[in-house]
Design an enzyme around this catalytic site. Structure first.
Site, mmCIF file in Angstrom:
data_model
loop_
_atom_site.group_PDB
_atom_site.id
_atom_site.type_symbol
_atom_site.label_atom_id
_atom_site.label_comp_id
_atom_site.label_asym_id
_atom_site.label_seq_id
_atom_site.Cartn_x
_atom_site.Cartn_y
_atom_site.Cartn_z
ATOM 1 C CE LYS A 204 -7.602 -3.997 8.333
ATOM 2 N NZ LYS A 204 -6.400 -3.212 8.140
ATOM 3 C CD GLU A 210 -14.529 -3.221 -6.174
ATOM 4 O OE1 GLU A 210 -14.735 -3.031 -4.943
ATOM 5 O OE2 GLU A 210 -13.924 -2.405 -6.884
ATOM 6 N N GLY A 265 -4.359 -4.969 4.575
ATOM 7 C CA GLY A 265 -5.001 -5.863 3.601
ATOM 8 C C GLY A 265 -3.996 -6.635 2.764
ATOM 9 N NE ARG A 266 0.077 -2.057 1.078
ATOM 10 C CZ ARG A 266 -0.737 -1.127 1.535
ATOM 11 N NH1 ARG A 266 -2.048 -1.241 1.360
ATOM 12 N NH2 ARG A 266 -0.292 -0.064 2.182
ATOM 13 C CD GLU A 351 -3.596 -1.123 -1.742
ATOM 14 O OE1 GLU A 351 -4.605 -0.878 -2.412
ATOM 15 O OE2 GLU A 351 -3.530 -2.100 -0.976
ATOM 16 C CG HIS A 382 8.562 -16.958 -27.219
ATOM 17 N ND1 HIS A 382 9.388 -17.299 -28.269
ATOM 18 C CD2 HIS A 382 8.981 -17.697 -26.153
ATOM 19 C CE1 HIS A 382 10.242 -18.243 -27.862
ATOM 20 N NE2 HIS A 382 10.012 -18.491 -26.580
ATOM 21 C CE LYS A 509 -11.558 1.449 -1.973
ATOM 22 N NZ LYS A 509 -11.310 1.000 -0.611
#
Ligand code: F6P
Length: 544
Positions: A204, A210, A265-266, A351, A382, A509
């Site tokens: 965005k 990254e 963004g999410r 977030e 398990h 960041k």
């Protein structure tokens, strides 16, 4: 508004005191009609919340809380395009991304023309790749698509791509790269042919470290292998709210697909950020996904709160967190295809609502989002379920399963569903000492039985809800995700926080940018704390 000072909050607190000695066994024994009154179904989704530690009065009181928190006002402010994300001065209109009729949200602020135009461009682009018409720089058709993005620019499309792989294009490879760690990108590049690979840079902001570093490395790899920088124009596209930055990176303007600052963004998988997914499953299936979400939007907007799936789900979360004191919420899909759903929900919920300051800038008077965690339920049985059964902690669980399988091996689906239903029942009802004793009697000497007995007792009373989907098709998945999105919105509204900013991720960041040069340059390390200096010194030694 301090919601904890409201009359309805106080009424719920008083009610909790009267309910707290009641075990889930007792709740079920007291009310034979419990499942009918504490379950909902809508559009292929059955939501059973009868195994929560509530009764009909609890639900009525929680609904009153939602009214007192003025949930209806915030909902209409969101749907009308008001800038409810005040700290970023933005509207919150991801719901527009699943609509198709103009104008929306209003004639003055109609976002639909650009939404529809972008969707059409995406569909044309996806169709060209799916049909083999899109050619790379050397004239060979594109066969692999790599989405480079992180957080909301990765988790939603990746989660859905895996969930819907039974309908994916059979000959195209769609891959997702998010991590800075070269261990993700490097092995993938080894398997790809640069002549047939397309990179989608999904960001965005088009500044995320990254994504930009992975995109840069991918571009270098492409140019080195094809021997010409001009190749970038045929092998890169961008999905971003900052088209000018994408063009500066070297991506052709006609391969830049926009989103807008009113898409968080999410909440962006419905936008151009979903392009990799659209390429994988095709524009029609993508449209079905949007249609499922849109139907859930309408259900959320128009259904009375006591029958409203997102509202009820949110209120149960508030009950567990704020009145029963739960600090986490386990998400347990009994469906391999929902493998990435817990990670997706972690971002969506934590977030959005992992905050301790309200929209008004004041500290919240109550806890907000619990820690969301989870894993495929059958595998978890398990591994960590022991703690859920006998660890003595309150861990509310969301069980999620699809009734019909896309991979129907004989006997598998029935066994899977049986395990899902068994776990929620065992967690709720447990096993008393008397029941354990009668099971063990006759199998061992009395003294051995008595010493084993405490280990065979299950306290039960662990609350859970079960979401059963008719099947995992695009429409149902669209509805499921929109359901959780609105749940997050409702909880944020009641807690009085802004669910749509994420200032908490900024500090890390900024610190990372200042540490980076100190890895190569020892004198720069001196300004950091002693621990960071030690970490840098050790790293330098081994990097060398
Ligand atoms: O750092 C958090 C975050 O901003 C998320 O909110 C977002 O989904 C992710 O990073 C990726 O951001 P972008 O799409 O701008 O690269």
């Amino acid at each position: 508004m301090n919601i904890t000072a409201s009359a309805s909050w106080k009424a719920i607190e008083a009610h909790r005191l009267s309910l707290s000695p009641v075990h889930l066994r007792q709740f079920f024994a007291n009310d034979p009609g419990r499942v009918a009154s504490l379950s909902l179904s809508y559009d292929g989704i059955y939501y059973d919340f009868s195994k929560q530690r509530i009764d009909s009065t609890t639900l009525a009181l929680l609904v009153a809380l939602a009214h007192e928190a003025r949930l209806d006002e915030l909902t209409s402010r969101m749907f009308s395009g008001e800038k409810i994300n005040a700290s970023e001065d933005r509207s919150v209109l991801h719901v527009a991304l699943r609509r198709s009729i103009s104008p929306f949200p209003s004639t003055d602020l109609d976002v639909m023309p650009e939404v529809i135009a972008t969707r059409q461009r995406m569909a044309a682009f996806a169709d060209r790749i799916r049909s083999g018409q899109a050619l790379g720089f050397t004239g060979m058709p594109i066969r692999h698509v790599v989405n480079i993005g992180i957080g909301g620019s990765d988790l939603g499309p990746k989660m859905l791509d895996y969930a819907l792989r039974s309908i994916s294009h059979p000959a195209l490879g769609v891959h997702y790269v998010s991590n800075l760690d070269g261990a993700q990108l490097a092995p993938l590049l080894q398997t790809l042919d640069p002549r047939t690979t397309l990179f989608l840079v999904a960001s965005k902001t088009f500044t995320t470290q990254e994504t930009m570093l992975n995109a840069q490395t991918a571009r270098d790899w492409l140019v080195a292998n094809l021997g010409d920088a001009a190749a970038v124009s045929r092998h890169f596209a961008a999905l971003t709210a900052k088209p000018e930055r994408a063009v500066k990176f070297g991506i052709m303007a006609d391969a830049v697909f926009p989103l807008w600052d009113w898409v968080g963004g999410r909440f962006s998988l419905w936008s151009a950020v979903g392009l990799a997914l659209m390429i994988a499953i095709g524009p029609h299936a993508f449209a079905d996904l949007l249609a499922g979400a849109e139907r859930m939007d309408e259900h959320f907007r128009s259904t009375p709160y006591e029958r409203n799936l997102p509202v009820v789900m949110a209120l149960i979360g508030i009950w567990n967190t704020n009145f029963l004191g739960a600090t986490s919420n386990a998400v347990l899909p009994y469906n391999e295809s929902l493998k990435y759903f817990p990670s997706f929900l972690q971002q969506l919920e934590m977030e959005s609502n992992g905050k301790s300051v309200g929209s008004d800038g004041q500290p919240l008077a109550c806890a907000s989002n619990p820690i969301v965690w989870g894993e495929l339920g059958n595998n978890g049985q398990h591994a960590f379920f022991q703690l859920l059964h006998q660890g003595g902690r309150l861990v509310p669980c969301d069980f999620i399963a699809a009734v019909r399988s896309d991979y129907p091996l004989p006997g598998h689906q029935e066994a899977l569903l049986a395990n899902c239903f068994a776990q929620s029942a065992a967690l709720a009802f447990g096993k008393t000492a008397e029941e354990a004793r009668s099971e063990l009697q006759g199998t061992m000497p009395a003294t051995a039985l008595e010493s084993l007995l405490p280990h065979k007792v299950f306290a039960g009373n662990q609350p859970s809800s079960t979401l059963l989907l008719s099947r995992l098709d695009p429409q149902t998945l669209g509805a499921l995700i929109a359901l959780y999105e609105h749940k997050v919105f409702v909880q944020g509204a009641i807690w009085g926080l802004n669910s749509f900013d994420q200032w908490g991720v900024e500090l890390g960041k900024a610190v990372a940018s200042s540490i980076l040069p100190a890895i190569a340059n020892p004198p720069l390390a001196e300004k950091f704390d002693a621990s960071t200096q030690g970490l840098l010194a050790f790293s330098r030694q081994h990097l060398a």
